[in-house]
Design an enzyme around this catalytic site. Structure first.
Site, PDB file in Angstrom:
ATOM      1  N   ASP A 486       0.979  -1.229  -0.091  1.00  0.00           N
ATOM      2  CA  ASP A 486      -0.073  -0.045   0.134  1.00  0.00           C
ATOM      3  C   ASP A 486       0.942   0.940  -0.101  1.00  0.00           C
ATOM      4  OD1 ASP A 486      -3.019   0.906   0.387  1.00  0.00           O
ATOM      5  OD2 ASP A 486      -1.813   2.277   1.727  1.00  0.00           O
ATOM      6  N   LEU A 487       0.622   2.217  -1.064  1.00  0.00           N
ATOM      7  CA  LEU A 487       1.346   3.362  -1.344  1.00  0.00           C
ATOM      8  C   LEU A 487       1.222   4.191   0.065  1.00  0.00           C
ATOM      9  CD1 LEU A 487       1.093   3.768  -5.061  1.00  0.00           C
ATOM     10  CD2 LEU A 487       2.979   2.632  -3.588  1.00  0.00           C
ATOM     11  N   ASP A 529      -4.456   2.407  -4.418  1.00  0.00           N
ATOM     12  CA  ASP A 529      -2.706   2.288  -4.626  1.00  0.00           C
ATOM     13  C   ASP A 529      -2.461   1.148  -3.832  1.00  0.00           C
ATOM     14  OD1 ASP A 529      -4.206   2.945  -2.081  1.00  0.00           O
ATOM     15  OD2 ASP A 529      -2.915   4.637  -1.581  1.00  0.00           O
TER      16      ASP A 529
END
Length: 603
Positions: A486-487, A529
């Protein structure tokens, strides 16, 4: 009449026959008991000798029995030449008692006068037959008698060459010899000279005595001459311009073929041509029906194919059966690069470098890729090869989008029937449609499982792939790591620099992530994302931590001011199904995000 009286008549009979014709007559004289005189020629031609009892000669018996003139047609030899003659028997009657006291037999050349009924009878007998060979045997056998030739034959044009259908000859050895020879495709044209045409405009084809034999079958011609043949008459069989074959008469001398006989031969030809043509139509109709049935069955098989490879394999086997050829392959244009696909038949077991040989053929000037979808198939003459293929039949494969490839069929035959090519063309069109359908279906499936922005798997595609990988891992008794990435700070990037910049960052990260893993690993975008990775055949431990760290560094996140948090779970040690494994990795991901971000959390 006494025997002395008979003998006194012999010189008078010689004078009488000499006065009748310039040609020397041969004759036989007999009393009531036996033959008392035979000219030398008559003895050779009939086998009758002086002293032969009357009872041993059927013609003499008939003369004495009927007490009238008797005419018989006989076969014999004169001047080393077999011929048909008329034997005429004349009785000597006693004036008082009416009894036969003796008989005279004389021989004269038989001049056959062909009648229209003879031709009609031949045509009727021929058309009664259902079998073509039997019917043509009637034609050749009758031709011997009607035209007084040494042999008569019918050759039919089949598979690009003349094939003997029937031969009849006065001498069995001649018949056997002709049957054993394969006639060239231009037989009757280039290896004989054309004599002046007859009044009926029929060329007489005569073997030249001074003919240069370098370019023809020298022993073949020589042997014909040894049989005493010098003249051939060849008349084509055709129907509405279509070549069917030819009738050939073999004669000893040009003079043996009279204009009258040629005229009647021309009357026979239309009957024979029509019969052959109708027979070919019947055979073609049966073969077409069988081929169409075969085509329908083949189409059903193609529709059932699940994959492109299965389709090509099934299509190749069916095409090979249509033409009875030994093998082939598909030559497909895949994104501008031509590839050899799905070899079938003999090529499956070939132990030589046939693919290199194929590429050499494509480099020749004679080979051209199809550019016109309406262009017909063609034969490509090929170089020498261990399987002794003479040529390749190349058939274009056309879909709605145009030409996508070619079907190559290796041909060790001299000829492929036009109807077979038509059926093959129809079948390959079906192959093109089926191939197009499978590709469209595969493309729809790919689009359904692919993330449109990044080009990698989406959640649906990932769900399918990971379940397949779980089954494979259990079979291999191995393990894999599930990573959820997960960004960090991605929302801030979108808010400050806009969504186009955010999209650009996602594309770059997806490319870098795909480049940093192996081909057997799985990469997907499973959320806005969020990315998911499967590292196949990897266990948790220091080595795994190094692999993941290298992967993180390859993402080039600092370019966009981003970082990434990663949650890791191991299959099957930490989860026996996908849902359990995903939930565990997701929990570890948020542990990392909640304790400072940019971390990798294992169990």
């Amino acid at each position: 009449m006494s025997e002395q009286r008979y003998r006194e008549c012999i010189p008078q009979l010689h004078s009488l026959f000499s006065a009748l014709s310039e040609e020397e007559y041969e004759w036989i004289l007999a009393n009531r008991k036996e033959v008392i005189y035979v000219t030398p020629g008559a003895e050779v031609e009939t086998g009758i000798t002086v002293g032969m009892p009357i009872e041993e000669q059927p013609c003499l018996q008939e003369v004495f029995g009927k007490k009238t003139k008797v005419v018989k047609k006989i076969k014999g030899w004169r001047a080393d030449r077999e011929r048909i003659s008329l034997m005429v028997g004349v009785p000597f009657l006693d004036d008082e008692s009416g009894e036969v006291r003796g008989a005279l037999l004389y021989l004269t050349e038989f001049h056959n006068k062909i009648q229209a009924n003879d031709i009609l009878s031949l045509a009727q007998d021929m058309t009664r037959e259902q079998d073509l060979v039997t019917a043509l045997k009637i034609v050749t056998h009758r031709s011997l008698e009607l035209f007084q030739v040494s042999a008569a034959g019918v050759w039919l044009w089949q598979e690009g060459k003349y094939g003997l259908a029937s031969i009849s000859a006065l001498i069995e050895q001649l018949s056997s010899y002709v049957e054993s020879k394969e006639f060239p495709s231009n037989f009757g044209l280039n290896w004989v000279k054309k004599s002046p045409k007859t009044e009926k405009n029929v060329p007489l084809l005569s073997i030249r005595r001074d003919l240069d034999l370098d370019e023809i079958d020298k022993p073949w011609i020589k042997t014909l001459k040894e049989f005493g043949l010098q003249t051939l008459v060849s008349i084509p069989l055709s129907h509405f311009g279509q070549t069917l074959g030819q009738i050939i008469l073999f004669a000893r001398e040009l003079e043996d073929i009279r204009d009258e006989n040629v005229y009647w031969l021309r009357q026979i030809v239309p009957f024979v041509s029509s019969f052959v043509y109708e027979h070919q139509l019947r055979i073609a109709a049966i073969e077409r029906e069988q081929s169409l049935t075969f085509l329908l069955r083949g189409t059903e098989i193609l529709v059932q194919a699940d994959t492109e490879e299965q389709l090509l394999r099934e299509a190749g086997e069916m095409a090979m059966e249509i033409l009875f050829l030994p093998g082939g392959f598909f030559f497909l244009d895949e994104e501008g690069e031509w590839r050899i696909r799905a070899p079938f038949g003999r090529l499956n077991q070939a132990e030589w470098a046939w693919q290199d040989w194929v590429w050499r053929q494509t480099a020749r000037d004679e080979y051209k890729h199809f550019s016109n979808p309406h262009r017909a198939s063609y034969f490509l003459e090929v170089e020498e090869n261990p399987d002794q293929w003479r040529k390749v039949l190349i058939q274009p494969i056309v879909t709605h989008s145009g030409i996508i490839g070619e079907l190559w069929l290796m041909d060790d035959l001299e000829w492929v029937a036009e109807q077979q090519q038509e059926i093959l063309s129809a079948y390959v069109r079906d192959v093109g449609v089926a191939l197009d359908t499978i590709r469209q279906r595969d493309e729809l499936a790919r689009l359904a499982s692919t993330d449109r922005l990044t080009g990698i798997l989406n959640r649906q595609g990932f769900d399918l792939r990971i379940r397949e990988e779980m089954a494979g891992t259990l079979r291999r008794k191995s393990s894999f790591l599930l990573l959820i990435l997960d960004l960090d700070s991605f929302k801030h990037l979108n808010d400050t620099q806009g969504h186009p910049t955010g999209d650009l960052a996602l594309k770059m990260i997806a490319q870098n992530l795909s480049a940093s893993v192996r081909e057997a690993d799985i990469v997907a975008r499973t959320g806005g994302d969020e990315f998911t990775v499967v590292l196949a055949d990897v266990h948790s431990g220091p080595d795994a931590q190094q692999v993941i760290e290298r992967m993180r560094n390859s993402l080039n996140l600092k370019k966009f001011g981003l970082d990434v948090s990663i949650g890791v779970a191991e299959f099957p040690a930490e989860g026996r199904n996908y849902e359990e494994l995903y939930r565990l990795a997701d929990q570890r991901l948020y542990v990392g995000k909640n304790t400072g971000k940019g971390q990798t959390i294992f169990g």
